[in-house]
Design an enzyme around this catalytic site. Structure first.
Site, short mmCIF file in Angstrom:
data_model
loop_
_atom_site.label_atom_id
_atom_site.label_comp_id
_atom_site.label_asym_id
_atom_site.label_seq_id
_atom_site.Cartn_x
_atom_site.Cartn_y
_atom_site.Cartn_z
N ARG A 19 34.32 39.22 32.55
CA ARG A 19 34.64 37.92 31.97
C ARG A 19 33.46 36.97 32.16
NH1 ARG A 19 37.64 35.43 34.84
NH2 ARG A 19 38.12 36.93 36.46
N TYR A 46 34.25 42.94 25.79
CA TYR A 46 34.75 43.33 27.10
C TYR A 46 36.13 42.78 27.46
CZ TYR A 46 35.44 44.50 31.80
OH TYR A 46 36.02 45.01 32.91
N GLY A 47 36.99 43.63 27.91
CA GLY A 47 38.33 43.37 28.47
C GLY A 47 38.85 41.95 28.39
N GLY A 48 38.75 41.24 29.50
CA GLY A 48 39.34 39.92 29.61
C GLY A 48 38.83 38.92 28.58
N LYS A 90 44.38 37.52 29.54
CA LYS A 90 44.08 36.25 30.20
C LYS A 90 44.14 35.08 29.22
CE LYS A 90 43.85 37.83 34.31
NZ LYS A 90 43.13 38.98 34.69
N HIS A 125 48.93 34.24 37.57
CA HIS A 125 48.09 35.42 37.80
C HIS A 125 48.66 36.19 38.99
CE1 HIS A 125 43.69 37.02 38.49
NE2 HIS A 125 44.40 37.86 37.77
N SER A 173 40.92 37.74 41.02
CA SER A 173 40.49 38.98 40.40
C SER A 173 39.83 39.91 41.41
CB SER A 173 39.52 38.67 39.27
OG SER A 173 40.13 37.81 38.35
N ALA A 174 40.20 41.18 41.32
CA ALA A 174 39.65 42.22 42.20
C ALA A 174 39.91 41.93 43.68
CB ALA A 174 38.16 42.45 41.92
N CYS A 175 41.06 41.36 43.99
CA CYS A 175 41.43 41.11 45.38
C CYS A 175 42.72 41.82 45.79
CB CYS A 175 41.54 39.61 45.64
SG CYS A 175 39.95 38.78 45.60
N THR A 186 46.70 45.07 41.91
CA THR A 186 47.14 46.39 41.45
C THR A 186 47.50 47.27 42.64
OG1 THR A 186 45.73 46.16 39.50
CG2 THR A 186 46.49 48.38 40.04
N ASP A 206 49.40 42.13 37.25
CA ASP A 206 48.38 41.10 36.99
C ASP A 206 48.96 39.75 36.55
OD1 ASP A 206 45.46 40.70 36.95
OD2 ASP A 206 45.70 40.36 34.81
N ARG A 265 36.70 49.79 34.58
CA ARG A 265 38.16 49.65 34.53
C ARG A 265 38.82 50.82 33.84
NH1 ARG A 265 40.59 44.48 36.38
NH2 ARG A 265 38.78 43.36 37.13
N ARG A 320 40.21 36.90 49.54
CA ARG A 320 39.23 37.59 50.38
C ARG A 320 38.57 36.59 51.27
NH1 ARG A 320 36.85 42.63 48.66
NH2 ARG A 320 38.07 43.19 46.82
#
Ligand code: GTP
Ligand code: SPV
Ligand code: MN
Length: 599
Positions: free
Chosen positions: A81, A209-211, A218, A238, A260-262, A265, A289, A381, A412
């Protein structure tokens, strides 16, 4: 005969004049050679996959080992993103607030129209009708995404419910989110992800790309939906949603917001350790998510608007997250991972200890792991259908959503935030969420590992003024008597060598267990200036390789660090000016005042 009529494009045009003018307008600007309506029909999707294979956009993987799976490689400059190029375009700048990039809608439309002009020449324009949430649920919402990317079509087919059924559901309504995407030249300089909350519109250009481009995710389900939610009295967050079944056989539901990425999932698909399994604990996944949360009878009910997972690949393995791995074994798309040339399968760092020898890295270059370079991109991903997930909740399709017992915030943080604490009440919990901080990750472009305030994990996703968003949270608590209890967790405390102290993953159920017991008045806690903390003996560490000392360390509230933290929150709050709700200013004062006395 109806089926025949339904499958011809002009019929669909006629059926809804709003849809008709939207599609026509986009076509007039982007000037595609052809328009193709996505029906959701399997033959159509298969033939699109064939075209994508012929152009190299998708690589077909081993049909026996990974049936109907594909590898996709994004452009090298297009791997995450782009928060710096993401805009909220509303008439008044103040409505976008201090945490969003803002552009005047007229200016944005005119600039974007220039960039989109002729962007689809020589290409096909696909029209994807999709539903966020089960088709026909009173909680669901419909979007139309226009795109020139087959990768987007195939990914939207996994991530959302698409096709004719959605058009039928829409009928002649004008209530749909208009998504206009073109990869154009993938030119970074002209990359824009623009949201027009006042028009229900999203224009995304020059990314694949994705997001940035799966506009249901998103862009719609958080940025546009958060704006709608505030106007309509609900919440778009989120958050993962999980069910935790205890030995009594009763399932409780928890929603958790991590940046994100914390770890969303991973937590959503957690497999309890042996001892817990033996006692009858079980986790089921409702979402990983995004949560759309509605008040009903004073309670909050959460629904996952998505139909698949767009999950972080690195670190996903048979031990850390077997459910995620299993979800990707068929009908999935992998983006920017390693290609194993020997058996035409995929690999990423942290999958197992045997990187393929004959391999290509995420860029498609010959790759030798022995040179020490990474094969998969850190933000590589998988896109996997939710139905593949072995622990998918029986409530996944429940159109009403599930009733929440607890909401968890987390991030984090190498220091400062303890493993877990409970807020004093809803208002204090909103304060905790508004002050959340986390180290940045590869999910967005920019530096990694920098601590930043990311309120409710929504910093990049709130579609309006974040001060108003805090006020909306407070109002939800005032209006509803049985709102969930609010907690904060941190799986990422490190020791002096930088190693994680808490084992995390499946063992996180030990913390969830305490959380549920607190919700039900069955667990002890000590009162600290920041909230209620478990004593080390309140966390079950049976079968775990962690010392009481280490546990004590991650369950302490350090006076000096929290003094600094409070000062930092004061700084963070300044940017909201008079949009900061008085309740939160008071909460901060309370924290500062509790310090000298209690600690
Ligand atoms: P988005 O899809 O970007 O929103 O990410 P997410 O919040 O779903 O994060 P995910 O579960 O994919 O985890 C991201 C990274 O955090 C992975 O590399 C995981 O291995 C790591 N991670 C997840 N849970 C834990 C945990 O409990 N402890 C530790 N140490 N790492 C974890
Ligand atoms: C995130 O970054 O929070 C994601 C991935 O879930 S993306 O869809 O790219 O936003
Ligand atoms: Mn996310």
């Amino acid at each position: 005969i109806t089926e025949f009529i339904f499958n011809c494009l002009p019929w669909r045009y006629c059926m809804n004049s709003n849809l008709q003018s939207f599609v026509n307008n986009c076509a007039e600007i982007a000037k595609p050679d052809k328009i193709e309506w996505i029906t959701g029909n399997g033959d159509q999707l298969e033939s699109l996959a064939k075209i994508a294979m012929s152009t190299g956009e998708m690589i077909k993987l081993n049909e026996e080992l990974l049936p109907n799976c594909y590898l996709h490689r994004s452009a090298l400059n297009d791997v995450a993103r782009v928060e710096g190029r993401t805009y909220i375009c509303c008439r008044k700048e103040e409505d976008a607030g201090p945490t969003n990039n803002w552009m005047d809608p007229e200016k944005a439309y005119s600039m974007l129209t220039g960039i989109f002009d002729g962007a689809m020449k020589g290409r096909t324009m696909y029209v994807i009708p999709y539903s966020m949430g089960p088709i026909g649920s009173p909680f669901s919402k419909i979007g139309i995404e226009i795109t020139d990317s087959i990768y987007v079509v195939l990914s939207m087919n996994i991530m959302t419910r698409i096709g004719d059924e959605v058009v039928r559901q829409l009928g002649d309504s004008n209530d749909f989110v208009r998504g206009f995407h073109s990869k154009a030249e993938l030119n970074e300089e002209n990359r824009y992800i623009c949201h027009f909350p006042e028009d229900n519109a999203i224009w995304s250009v020059n990314s694949g790309y994705g997001g940035n481009v799966l506009l249901g995710k998103k862009c719609f389900a958080l940025r546009i939906a958060s704006y709608q939610a505030r106007n309509e009295g609900w919440m778009a967050e989120h958050m993962l949603i999980l069910g935790i079944t205890k030995p009594d056989g009763i399932t409780r539901y928890i929603a958790a917001a991590f940046p994100s990425a914390c770890g969303k999932t991973n937590l959503a698909m957690l497999i309890p350790p042996e001892g817990y399994l033996a006692k009858g604990y079980k986790i089921t996944t409702v979402g990983d998510d995004i949560a759309w949360i509605r008040p009903k009878d004073g309670y909050l009910y959460a629904l996952n608007p998505e139909n698949g997972f767009f999950g972080v690949a690195p670190g996903t393995n048979a031990k850390s997250n077997p459910n995620a791995l299993a979800s990707t074994r068929k009908n999935s798309i992998f983006t920017n991972v390693v290609l194993n040339k020997d058996n035409n399968t995929v690999w990423w760092e942290g999958m197992d200890k045997n990187p393929p020898v004959n391999a290509e890295n995420w860029k498609g270059e010959k790759w030798d792991y022995r040179d020490g370079s990474k094969g998969a991109h850190p933000n590589s991903r998988f896109t996997a259908p939710a139905v593949n997930c072995p622990c998918i909740s029986p409530e996944f399709e429940n159109p009403e959503g599930v009733r929440l017992s607890a909401i968890i915030f987390g991030g984090r943080r190498a220091r400062t935030a303890p493993l877990v604490y409970q807020s004093f009440d809803w208002e204090n919990g909103v304060f905790v969420g508004s002050a959340m901080a986390s180290e940045t990750t590869a999910a967005a472009t920019g530096a990694v590992g920098v601590l930043r305030r990311d309120p409710m994990a929504m910093l990049p996703f709130c579609g309006y003024n974040m001060g108003d968003y805090f006020a909306h949270w407070l109002e939800i608590g005032r209006k509803n008597k049985n709102v969930p209890k609010i907690f904060n967790v941190n799986w990422f405390r490190t020791d002096n060598e930088g190693k994680f102290i808490w084992p995390g993953f499946g063992d996180n159920i030990r913390v969830l267990d305490w959380i549920i017991d607190r919700c039900e008045g069955k667990a002890d806690a000590i009162e600290t200036p920041i909230g209620y903390l478990p004593r080390p003996e309140d966390i079950n560490i049976e079968g775990l390789d962690i010392s009481q000392e280490a546990l004590r360390e991650i369950l302490t509230v350090d006076k000096e660090m929290w003094r600094k933290e409070a000062a930092d929150i004061r700084e963070h709050y300044k940017k909201f000016g008079d949009k900061l709700p008085q309740e939160l200013a008071t909460q901060l004062e309370n924290l500062e005042n509790r310090h000298p006395h209690v600690l």
